[in-house]
Design a protein around this motif. Sequence first.
Motif, short mmCIF file in Angstrom:
data_model
loop_
_atom_site.label_atom_id
_atom_site.label_comp_id
_atom_site.label_asym_id
_atom_site.label_seq_id
_atom_site.Cartn_x
_atom_site.Cartn_y
_atom_site.Cartn_z
N UNK A 13 -21.57 -41.60 -43.83
CA UNK A 13 -21.36 -41.42 -45.27
C UNK A 13 -22.53 -40.69 -45.93
N UNK A 14 -23.74 -40.93 -45.44
CA UNK A 14 -24.91 -40.21 -45.97
C UNK A 14 -24.75 -38.72 -45.72
N UNK A 15 -24.28 -38.36 -44.52
CA UNK A 15 -24.07 -36.96 -44.18
C UNK A 15 -23.01 -36.34 -45.08
N UNK A 16 -21.93 -37.07 -45.31
CA UNK A 16 -20.88 -36.56 -46.20
C UNK A 16 -21.39 -36.37 -47.62
N UNK A 17 -22.17 -37.32 -48.11
CA UNK A 17 -22.71 -37.25 -49.47
C UNK A 17 -23.64 -36.05 -49.64
N UNK A 18 -24.37 -35.70 -48.57
CA UNK A 18 -25.34 -34.62 -48.66
C UNK A 18 -24.80 -33.27 -48.20
N UNK A 19 -23.63 -33.29 -47.57
CA UNK A 19 -23.04 -32.04 -47.09
C UNK A 19 -23.73 -31.49 -45.86
N UNK A 20 -24.27 -32.39 -45.03
CA UNK A 20 -24.96 -31.99 -43.80
C UNK A 20 -24.40 -32.80 -42.64
N UNK A 21 -24.86 -32.52 -41.44
CA UNK A 21 -24.41 -33.27 -40.27
C UNK A 21 -25.15 -34.60 -40.16
N UNK A 22 -24.59 -35.50 -39.36
CA UNK A 22 -25.25 -36.78 -39.10
C UNK A 22 -26.59 -36.56 -38.41
N UNK A 23 -26.66 -35.56 -37.54
CA UNK A 23 -27.91 -35.24 -36.85
C UNK A 23 -29.00 -34.85 -37.85
N UNK A 24 -28.61 -34.15 -38.90
CA UNK A 24 -29.58 -33.75 -39.93
C UNK A 24 -30.10 -34.98 -40.67
N UNK A 25 -29.23 -35.91 -40.99
CA UNK A 25 -29.66 -37.15 -41.65
C UNK A 25 -30.67 -37.87 -40.76
N UNK A 26 -30.37 -37.98 -39.47
CA UNK A 26 -31.29 -38.65 -38.54
C UNK A 26 -32.63 -37.92 -38.46
N UNK A 27 -32.57 -36.59 -38.46
CA UNK A 27 -33.79 -35.79 -38.39
C UNK A 27 -34.64 -36.01 -39.66
N UNK A 28 -34.00 -36.00 -40.83
CA UNK A 28 -34.74 -36.23 -42.07
C UNK A 28 -35.42 -37.60 -42.04
N UNK A 29 -34.71 -38.60 -41.53
CA UNK A 29 -35.28 -39.95 -41.45
C UNK A 29 -36.46 -39.98 -40.49
N UNK A 30 -36.34 -39.33 -39.34
CA UNK A 30 -37.43 -39.35 -38.36
C UNK A 30 -38.66 -38.60 -38.87
N UNK A 31 -38.45 -37.64 -39.75
CA UNK A 31 -39.55 -36.87 -40.33
C UNK A 31 -40.11 -37.53 -41.60
#
Length: 70
Positions: A13-31
């Motif tokens: 749902x975070x990915x949908x809200x931001x218009x990015x992939x789930x991998x991008x959400x995970x990458x943002x969190x890891x960074x």
Amino acid sequence: MTTPRRRTVSTELAALAMGVSEATIRKWASRGKITRYGRKQRAEYDLDELLALRERGLPLPTGGRQAASL
């Protein structure tokens, strides 16, 4: 005075809200760009934090490429 309850959403749902992939959400969190909540096997993200990022002018994808450089 009570602290407002955090509204969290799944990675999907975070990915949908931001218009990015789930991998991008995970990458943002890891960074450290966004905060990850939840248990080890169940990541969750603060919806208000995500929406605030969007309001600050996060570049959203306009085609095939995902905005991964937050």
